[in-house]
Design a protein around this motif. Structure first.
Motif, PDB file in Angstrom:
ATOM      1  N   GLN A   3       0.853  -1.189   0.000  1.00  0.00           N
ATOM      2  CA  GLN A   3       0.000   0.000   0.000  1.00  0.00           C
ATOM      3  C   GLN A   3       0.888   1.237   0.000  1.00  0.00           C
ATOM      4  N   SER A  25       3.480   0.471   3.005  1.00  0.00           N
ATOM      5  CA  SER A  25       3.208  -0.537   4.015  1.00  0.00           C
ATOM      6  C   SER A  25       2.891  -1.841   3.303  1.00  0.00           C
ATOM      7  N   THR A  28       7.164  -5.190   1.498  1.00  0.00           N
ATOM      8  CA  THR A  28       8.162  -4.527   0.659  1.00  0.00           C
ATOM      9  C   THR A  28       9.482  -5.264   0.751  1.00  0.00           C
ATOM     10  N   LYS A  76      11.970   3.460   7.679  1.00  0.00           N
ATOM     11  CA  LYS A  76      10.599   3.944   7.828  1.00  0.00           C
ATOM     12  C   LYS A  76       9.726   3.574   6.644  1.00  0.00           C
ATOM     13  N   ARG A  77      10.350   3.065   5.598  1.00  0.00           N
ATOM     14  CA  ARG A  77       9.630   2.731   4.365  1.00  0.00           C
ATOM     15  C   ARG A  77       8.898   3.959   3.825  1.00  0.00           C
ATOM     16  N   THR A  78       9.642   5.045   3.744  1.00  0.00           N
ATOM     17  CA  THR A  78       9.104   6.263   3.141  1.00  0.00           C
ATOM     18  C   THR A  78      10.020   6.724   2.012  1.00  0.00           C
TER      19      THR A  78
END
Length: 122
Positions: A3, A25, A28, A76-78
């Motif tokens: 997502q 999210s 990944t 942070k997966r950003t």
């Protein structure tokens, strides 16, 4: 499943700056590619920039090279897109996308965010 949620769009004057963010999210993988595409009214979706989650590999479209900077925070997966020296022709809906293939081709991206509007106008 992955997502993706974008944020940070808005209205800015020519020459101004904006920072877009994309939060990922789900499942990944560090080797996956995450990218920004944009779509202006009446035009096809166009590649902007792409980076691996590891940050090792980065590619920019010629039209944004030297003005935009893509970055990731793997923990942070950003992902972020810093956009400077914005021009009216940068006006578009900006999408983040994720793929297991490191590519500029939109059709190879399986997961997409909902998009965020960027308008550059005086």
């Amino acid at each position: 499943q992955v997502q993706l949620v974008e944020s940070g769009g808005g209205l800015v004057q020519p020459g101004g700056s904006l920072r877009l963010s994309c939060a990922a999210s789900g499942r990944t993988v560090s080797s996956d590619a995450v990218a920004w595409f944009r779509q202006a009214p009446g035009k096809e979706r166009a590649f902007v920039a792409l980076i691996s989650w590891s940050g090792d590999s980065i590619i920019y479209a010629d039209s944004v090279k030297g003005r935009f900077t893509i970055s990731v925070d793997n923990a942070k997966r950003t992902m972020e897109l810093q956009m400077n020296s914005l021009k009216p022709e940068d006006t578009a809906v900006y999408f983040c996308a994720s793929s297991s293939i490191f590519s500029r081709i939109a059709s190879l991206y399986r997961y997409w965010g909902q998009g965020t509007q960027v308008t550059v106008s005086s």
